[in-house]
Design a protein around this motif. Structure first.
Motif: not given
Length: 169
Positions: A39-45
């Motif tokens: 994903g794209t938020g905190a804790g994500k890529a």
């Protein structure tokens, strides 16, 4: 397409000293890791670029982090945030690898616009760039998206491995 990542860095040293009736040891370690979900938020890529590259003697290249690099499936990658950056100079290199200070549109959030980092042959640098938060290191297309990698001398080529993990938003 889902991406799951583990960014890790580790260092270990043990200082020892012989004593009259034995020995003393002081182990020291520093371990940091971040697991990123998709994903794209905190804790994500959601984006990754990984490659082994070679630069001719005195050559340099600007890696465009916003729309020019290709992933393993041949799709263009546009990073908006870099969550982890790992670069390793080949041990067989004769020359150093110089990272940073692109002439224009430098990606300056890690080393600032004019800063550079020199990797000697066999050296590795890793930055878990605030990977657990949503901010990480910003990439700004057309303004701050060029990561310069250069061969420090004119005598021989250099080879390096690069691994970039980030998010598209």
């Amino acid at each position: 397409m889902a991406l799951n990542s583990v960014l890790a860095m580790s260092a270990f040293a043990e200082l020892s000293n012989a004593l009259d009736l034995g020995s003393a040891k002081a182990p020291m370690s520093l371990n940091r890791s971040v697991t990123l979900g998709s994903g794209t938020g905190a804790g994500k890529a959601d984006k990754v670029f990984s490659d082994r590259r070679t630069l001719a003697a005195s050559a340099s290249e600007d890696l465009d982090l916003a729309g020019v690099l290709l992933d393993v499936f041949g799709s263009a990658i546009t990073f908006v945030r870099i969550k982890g950056l790992f670069i390793s100079a080949a041990a067989a290199n004769t020359n150093n690898l110089v990272i940073g200070a692109a002439a224009s549109n430098a990606w300056a959030t890690l080393l600032n616009a004019t800063g550079t980092l020199t990797l000697r042959p066999g050296a590795t640098i890793g930055a878990m760039a605030g990977a657990a938060d949503a901010t990480a290191y910003a990439v700004t297309a057309g303004i701050g998206d060029q990561l310069k990698i250069a061969n420090s001398a004119g005598s021989t080529p250099v080879t390096y491995d690069i691994h970039i993990v980030g998010a598209s938003a």
